[in-house]
Design a protein around this motif. Structure first.
Motif, PDB file in Angstrom:
ATOM      1  N   GLY A  79       0.492  10.141 -26.307  1.00  0.00           N
ATOM      2  CA  GLY A  79      -0.100   9.042 -26.602  1.00  0.00           C
ATOM      3  C   GLY A  79      -0.383   8.789 -28.097  1.00  0.00           C
ATOM      4  O   GLY A  79      -0.710   7.635 -28.899  1.00  0.00           O
ATOM      5  N   LYS A  82       5.046   7.547 -29.435  1.00  0.00           N
ATOM      6  CA  LYS A  82       6.505   7.419 -28.976  1.00  0.00           C
ATOM      7  C   LYS A  82       6.818   6.240 -28.671  1.00  0.00           C
ATOM      8  O   LYS A  82       8.130   6.156 -29.048  1.00  0.00           O
ATOM      9  CB  LYS A  82       6.548   8.248 -28.462  1.00  0.00           C
ATOM     10  CG  LYS A  82       5.701   9.812 -28.923  1.00  0.00           C
ATOM     11  CD  LYS A  82       6.492  11.102 -27.923  1.00  0.00           C
ATOM     12  CE  LYS A  82       5.418  10.808 -26.417  1.00  0.00           C
ATOM     13  NZ  LYS A  82       4.424  10.881 -27.060  1.00  0.00           N
ATOM     14  N   THR A  83       6.857   5.921 -27.877  1.00  0.00           N
ATOM     15  CA  THR A  83       7.212   4.761 -26.825  1.00  0.00           C
ATOM     16  C   THR A  83       7.351   3.071 -28.162  1.00  0.00           C
ATOM     17  O   THR A  83       8.224   2.699 -27.765  1.00  0.00           O
ATOM     18  CB  THR A  83       6.574   4.266 -25.542  1.00  0.00           C
ATOM     19  OG1 THR A  83       6.258   5.219 -24.452  1.00  0.00           O
ATOM     20  CG2 THR A  83       7.494   3.191 -24.777  1.00  0.00           C
ATOM     21  N   ALA A  84       6.314   2.688 -28.728  1.00  0.00           N
ATOM     22  CA  ALA A  84       5.823   1.835 -28.934  1.00  0.00           C
ATOM     23  C   ALA A  84       6.968   2.041 -30.523  1.00  0.00           C
ATOM     24  O   ALA A  84       7.247   1.310 -31.169  1.00  0.00           O
ATOM     25  CB  ALA A  84       4.620   2.180 -30.101  1.00  0.00           C
TER      26      ALA A  84
HETATM   27  N1  LIG Z   1      -2.831   0.083 -34.231  1.00  0.00           N
HETATM   28  C1  LIG Z   1      -1.592   0.994 -33.057  1.00  0.00           C
HETATM   29  N2  LIG Z   1      -1.704   1.043 -32.179  1.00  0.00           N
HETATM   30  C2  LIG Z   1      -0.445   1.859 -31.551  1.00  0.00           C
HETATM   31  C3  LIG Z   1       0.643   2.407 -32.980  1.00  0.00           C
HETATM   32  N3  LIG Z   1       1.628   2.757 -32.043  1.00  0.00           N
HETATM   33  C4  LIG Z   1       0.961   2.792 -30.880  1.00  0.00           C
HETATM   34  N4  LIG Z   1      -0.046   2.363 -30.585  1.00  0.00           N
HETATM   35  C5  LIG Z   1      -1.173   2.304 -28.909  1.00  0.00           C
HETATM   36  O1  LIG Z   1      -1.343   3.048 -29.497  1.00  0.00           O
HETATM   37  C6  LIG Z   1      -0.926   3.379 -27.240  1.00  0.00           C
HETATM   38  C7  LIG Z   1      -0.247   4.044 -26.921  1.00  0.00           C
HETATM   39  O2  LIG Z   1       1.174   4.407 -27.713  1.00  0.00           O
HETATM   40  P1  LIG Z   1       2.674   4.665 -26.351  1.00  0.00           P
HETATM   41  O3  LIG Z   1       4.036   4.220 -27.583  1.00  0.00           O
HETATM   42  O4  LIG Z   1       2.519   4.199 -25.092  1.00  0.00           O
HETATM   43  O5  LIG Z   1       2.262   6.289 -27.459  1.00  0.00           O
HETATM   44  P2  LIG Z   1       3.236   7.152 -26.180  1.00  0.00           P
HETATM   45  O6  LIG Z   1       4.101   8.323 -27.459  1.00  0.00           O
HETATM   46  O7  LIG Z   1       4.451   6.507 -25.866  1.00  0.00           O
HETATM   47  O8  LIG Z   1       2.414   7.800 -24.786  1.00  0.00           O
HETATM   48  P3  LIG Z   1       3.130   8.593 -23.690  1.00  0.00           P
HETATM   49  O9  LIG Z   1       4.700   8.529 -23.201  1.00  0.00           O
HETATM   50  O10 LIG Z   1       1.821   8.233 -22.261  1.00  0.00           O
HETATM   51  O11 LIG Z   1       2.382   9.743 -24.561  1.00  0.00           O
HETATM   52  C8  LIG Z   1      -0.237   1.363 -27.208  1.00  0.00           C
HETATM   53  O12 LIG Z   1      -1.106   0.835 -26.844  1.00  0.00           O
HETATM   54  C9  LIG Z   1       0.381   1.057 -28.565  1.00  0.00           C
HETATM   55  O13 LIG Z   1      -0.547   0.107 -28.466  1.00  0.00           O
HETATM   56  C10 LIG Z   1       0.428   2.152 -34.243  1.00  0.00           C
HETATM   57  O14 LIG Z   1       1.587   2.585 -35.756  1.00  0.00           O
HETATM   58  N5  LIG Z   1      -0.727   1.612 -34.198  1.00  0.00           N
END
Ligand SMILES: Nc1nc2c(ncn2[C@@H]2O[C@H](COP(=O)(O)OP(=O)(O)OP(=O)(O)O)[C@@H](O)[C@H]2O)c(=O)[nH]1
Ligand SMILES: [Mg+2]
Length: 198
Positions: A79, A82-84
């Motif tokens: 979370g 990474k995907t963002a």
């Molecule tokens: N405010 C804010 N929210 C963010 C940012 N990057 C990601 N998010 C939010 O954080 C949450 C998790 O982001 P993801 O990109 O899904 O994270 P991840 O690392 O891919 O998560 P997993 O694949 O589940 O491990 C989402 O709701 C995003 O919209 C950021 O830079 N700022």
């Protein structure tokens, strides 16, 4: 300085915890100290990975990028975004370079579907991989589940750059050099000191 403090603390702990029940110790070729005591099997309290940036695995310089394009791995725990980051990298790079992406999830394809939904790059250039039980193993130890689709995409679309995102797993979710030529490791620091310290 922090690391030397940790070592001293650790050492004190060992002496304290193990007492004097006839302990013998020896050092292996990597400098890890092993010992046995109190009828326990030989063991070491020195972590396998040193955690020092200077002793990390370095990229392979002799790799053939025609076989598989330069590959960026995005790793880290659950979370932190990474995907963002994947999405904005695609948006930023897609007009200049031929891109393809492989996403990893444990039992779903949600990361891949997220990129498709947001039209990061054309859908056919995105391959979601379901890793099953141990996502970090698919980017660290047994990487063929990722190497296969990456090589295929690389050949199909003559890519300049491949992006591979690890499934959210744990702090050990870092890329093997076999898989990633450049590694981005993300943590979320907003929850306090614990994750950055670890
Ligand atoms: N405010 C804010 N929210 C963010 C940012 N990057 C990601 N998010 C939010 O954080 C949450 C998790 O982001 P993801 O990109 O899904 O994270 P991840 O690392 O891919 O998560 P997993 O694949 O589940 O491990 C989402 O709701 C995003 O919209 C950021 O830079 N700022
Ligand atoms: Mg994700």
């Amino acid at each position: 300085m922090a690391s030397s403090e940790n070592i001293h603390h650790h050492h004190d702990h060992q002496q304290h915890a193990h007492g004097d029940a006839g302990a013998t110790s020896w050092v292996d070729q990597d400098g890890r100290v092993y010992h046995s005591h109190d009828g326990l099997a030989q063991h070491s309290h020195v972590p396998i990975y040193s955690g020092f940036f200077s002793t990390r695995a370095l990229p392979f310089h002799s790799r053939d990028y025609n076989e598989r394009a330069f590959t960026v791995g995005i790793g880290g725990p659950d979370g932190p975004g990474k995907t963002a980051l994947m999405l904005v990298l695609c948006q930023f790079l897609r007009d200049k370079y031929s891109l393809a992406a492989v996403t990893n999830d444990i039992f779903t394809k949600v990361d891949g579907e997220f990129l498709v939904k947001h039209e990061a790059i054309p859908q056919e250039r995105i391959r979601p991989v379901e890793t099953g039980g141990r996502p970090h193993a698919a980017i660290r130890e047994d990487t063929c589940i990722n190497l296969g689709p990456l090589e295929e995409l690389s050949n199909l679309y003559k890519t300049d750059l491949l992006l591979c995102v690890s499934g959210g797993d744990n702090l050990a979710a870092n890329f093997s050099r076999e898989l990633a030529d450049y590694i981005i490791y993300i943590i979320d620091v907003s929850a306090g000191d614990k994750i950055p310290r670890k």
